[in-house]
Design an enzyme around this catalytic site. Structure first.
Site, PDB file in Angstrom:
ATOM      1  N   HIS A 109      59.892 -14.242 -30.656  1.00  0.00           N
ATOM      2  CA  HIS A 109      58.481 -14.548 -30.924  1.00  0.00           C
ATOM      3  C   HIS A 109      58.308 -16.066 -30.949  1.00  0.00           C
ATOM      4  O   HIS A 109      59.290 -16.809 -30.978  1.00  0.00           O
ATOM      5  CB  HIS A 109      58.068 -13.984 -32.292  1.00  0.00           C
ATOM      6  CG  HIS A 109      58.815 -14.613 -33.439  1.00  0.00           C
ATOM      7  ND1 HIS A 109      60.112 -14.300 -33.746  1.00  0.00           N
ATOM      8  CD2 HIS A 109      58.453 -15.576 -34.341  1.00  0.00           C
ATOM      9  CE1 HIS A 109      60.523 -15.023 -34.786  1.00  0.00           C
ATOM     10  NE2 HIS A 109      59.527 -15.814 -35.163  1.00  0.00           N
ATOM     11  N   ASP A 158      56.171 -18.914 -33.410  1.00  0.00           N
ATOM     12  CA  ASP A 158      55.481 -18.944 -34.700  1.00  0.00           C
ATOM     13  C   ASP A 158      54.031 -19.373 -34.442  1.00  0.00           C
ATOM     14  O   ASP A 158      53.790 -20.337 -33.721  1.00  0.00           O
ATOM     15  CB  ASP A 158      56.174 -19.921 -35.662  1.00  0.00           C
ATOM     16  CG  ASP A 158      57.551 -19.418 -36.071  1.00  0.00           C
ATOM     17  OD1 ASP A 158      57.783 -18.196 -35.990  1.00  0.00           O
ATOM     18  OD2 ASP A 158      58.401 -20.247 -36.460  1.00  0.00           O
ATOM     19  N   ARG A 201      73.605 -13.532 -43.456  1.00  0.00           N
ATOM     20  CA  ARG A 201      72.866 -14.732 -43.061  1.00  0.00           C
ATOM     21  C   ARG A 201      71.591 -14.790 -43.888  1.00  0.00           C
ATOM     22  O   ARG A 201      70.957 -13.762 -44.149  1.00  0.00           O
ATOM     23  CB  ARG A 201      72.531 -14.668 -41.577  1.00  0.00           C
ATOM     24  CG  ARG A 201      71.661 -15.789 -41.097  1.00  0.00           C
ATOM     25  CD  ARG A 201      71.840 -16.061 -39.618  1.00  0.00           C
ATOM     26  NE  ARG A 201      71.221 -17.331 -39.320  1.00  0.00           N
ATOM     27  CZ  ARG A 201      69.923 -17.480 -39.112  1.00  0.00           C
ATOM     28  NH1 ARG A 201      69.127 -16.430 -39.140  1.00  0.00           N
ATOM     29  NH2 ARG A 201      69.418 -18.676 -38.880  1.00  0.00           N
TER      30      ARG A 201
HETATM   31  O1  LIG Z   1      65.943 -16.346 -39.676  1.00  0.00           O
HETATM   32  C1  LIG Z   1      65.803 -17.038 -38.692  1.00  0.00           C
HETATM   33  O2  LIG Z   1      66.654 -17.823 -38.288  1.00  0.00           O
HETATM   34  C2  LIG Z   1      64.523 -16.947 -37.882  1.00  0.00           C
HETATM   35  C3  LIG Z   1      63.380 -16.385 -38.667  1.00  0.00           C
HETATM   36  C4  LIG Z   1      62.070 -16.564 -37.998  1.00  0.00           C
HETATM   37  O3  LIG Z   1      61.982 -16.888 -36.857  1.00  0.00           O
HETATM   38  C5  LIG Z   1      60.832 -16.375 -38.776  1.00  0.00           C
HETATM   39  O4  LIG Z   1      60.893 -16.001 -39.961  1.00  0.00           O
HETATM   40  O5  LIG Z   1      59.740 -16.602 -38.188  1.00  0.00           O
HETATM   41 FE   LIG Z   2      59.937 -17.560 -36.353  1.00  0.00          FE
END
Ligand SMILES: O=C(O)CCC(=O)C(=O)O
Ligand SMILES: [Fe+2]
Length: 366
Positions: free
Chosen positions: A230, A232, A298
């Site tokens: 995606h 942001d 993670r």
């Molecule tokens: O956890 C990640 O490294 C990416 C998370 C992410 O892209 C988001 O929360 O929009």
């Molecule tokens: Fe993201």
């Protein structure tokens, strides 16, 4: 379960790491270049104190280590709170648990009551962390404005500083792959591939089988999607993760670049859709995803700097030239957010806001 497709290329390309303690004129050049080329970079030597980050991480780990039932009490994530696997409103799923918080202190203090048995400590930790990463985001946005030679350097940062800013903090937790689950997946894959049969197997077949098991194990470790691809939607994203890899960015179709978790004092910065619109397409909103690729947990803590709902998004006139007229029609953040929430996670949305143009040079890949 979502898996990455095999047709894509994964390439280790060195991604920009920008030292914020260098000469300002140097820093802004690097930031503009990285934002144009990748829509992504890391920053080191920022001013966010390590103890503030550590405190936020500890609160985060402590929440995610609760029982599933306890965590459910902080849900659902709509509008703010705990979510598990389902991302957004349109059926997207990933191997992720998360806590979604509004960055506004009043909202944080209300949500904290369902999250922690010590809501005062929890909310003051989140407030402290948000204040620091917001400041970092504003500093970067001001460097960007200066680097683009826009006269008012607060032209982008003012959106985050607005008291009604719709900025968010999301804590993502990607549990490790559990051996039993992997085993079931492997057997399932092998059976689907017709590799096994009911009769006893020879030692050669056993060797092939064992190799297949390893390959499948590797494939599952490599490709299990934690957070699907995606962009942001907001202006700028400031992400901090623990020292476990998994984040990947895609500056062009079909190519994925792993973001190493080192140096582990760095923050990862992403250009969001709204900044792409605010820069008239000069900065690229970067596609990214998180893969569950490790036996370790993670965790990422992600601040999304956003405008206030009624803020008008329109690029400064300095970024419009006779060769590059306005690419996007003005819109409000509320309008953009609605467009985002009505689509799937991986859908592109910015193109719906494009001004029709005859000039094919201006067509961007979105
Ligand atoms: O956890 C990640 O490294 C990416 C998370 C992410 O892209 C988001 O929360 O929009
Ligand atoms: Fe993201």
């Amino acid at each position: 379960m979502v898996l990455a497709t095999s047709s894509e290329k994964i390439r280790d390309i060195e991604l920009p790491i920008i030292d914020l303690s260098l000469e300002r004129s140097e820093v802004l050049k690097h930031i503009v270049k990285a934002s144009e080329e990748f829509g992504f970079f890391k920053v080191i030597n920022h001013k966010v104190p390590e103890f503030i980050i550590k405190r936020m991480e500890d609160e985060s780990y402590s929440f995610f280590s609760k029982t599933s039932l306890q965590k459910q009490c902080a849900g659902p994530a709509n509008p703010y709170g705990y979510g598990c696997k389902n991302i957004g409103f349109n059926g997207d799923n990933g191997e992720v648990e998360y806590l979604l918080l509004h960055a506004n202190p009043l909202s944080i203090s209300q949500t904290s009551k369902t999250i922690s048995s010590d809501p005062i400590t929890f909310s003051s930790t989140v407030d402290g962390y948000v204040a620091e990463v917001k400041e970092l985001a504003c500093e970067i946005l001001e460097l960007m404005a200066q680097g683009l030679r826009v006269p008012h350097i607060s032209v982008f940062s003012k959106f985050l500083r607005d008291l009604n800013s719709d900025s968010l903090l999301r804590l993502n937790y990607y549990p490790p792959l559990i051996t039993n689950n992997i085993h079931q997946l492997i057997i399932h894959d092998l059976l689907e591939d017709d590799i096994t049969d009911a009769s006893p197997i020879s030692s050669d077949e056993a060797r092939i089988f064992s190799k297949e098991v390893q390959t499948c194990h590797h494939r599952h470790q490599q490709c299990k999607i934690g957070f699907g691809e995606h962009t942001d939607p907001q202006i700028l994203t400031v992400l901090r993760s623990n020292d476990v890899g998994g984040l990947q960015i895609s500056p062009q179709d079909g190519l994925w670049i792993p973001v190493s978790p080192h140096p582990n004092t760095a923050f990862s910065i992403f250009v969001g859709d709204t900044l792409q619109a605010l820069t008239n397409g000069r900065f690229k909103s970067v596609r990214h995803r998180a893969i569950v690729n490790s036996c370790k947990t993670r965790m990422s803590m992600v601040y999304f700097g956003a405008p206030a709902p009624h803020a008008r998004i329109s690029c400064p006139s300095e970024l419009v030239t006779p060769h590059k007229s306005y690419l996007y029609r003005p819109f409000t953040w509320a309008e953009y957010k609605k467009a985002t929430y009505s689509r799937k996670l991986g859908d592109t949305r910015l193109q719906c806001f494009r001004v029709q143009s005859d000039n094919s040079d201006e067509i961007l890949s979105e």
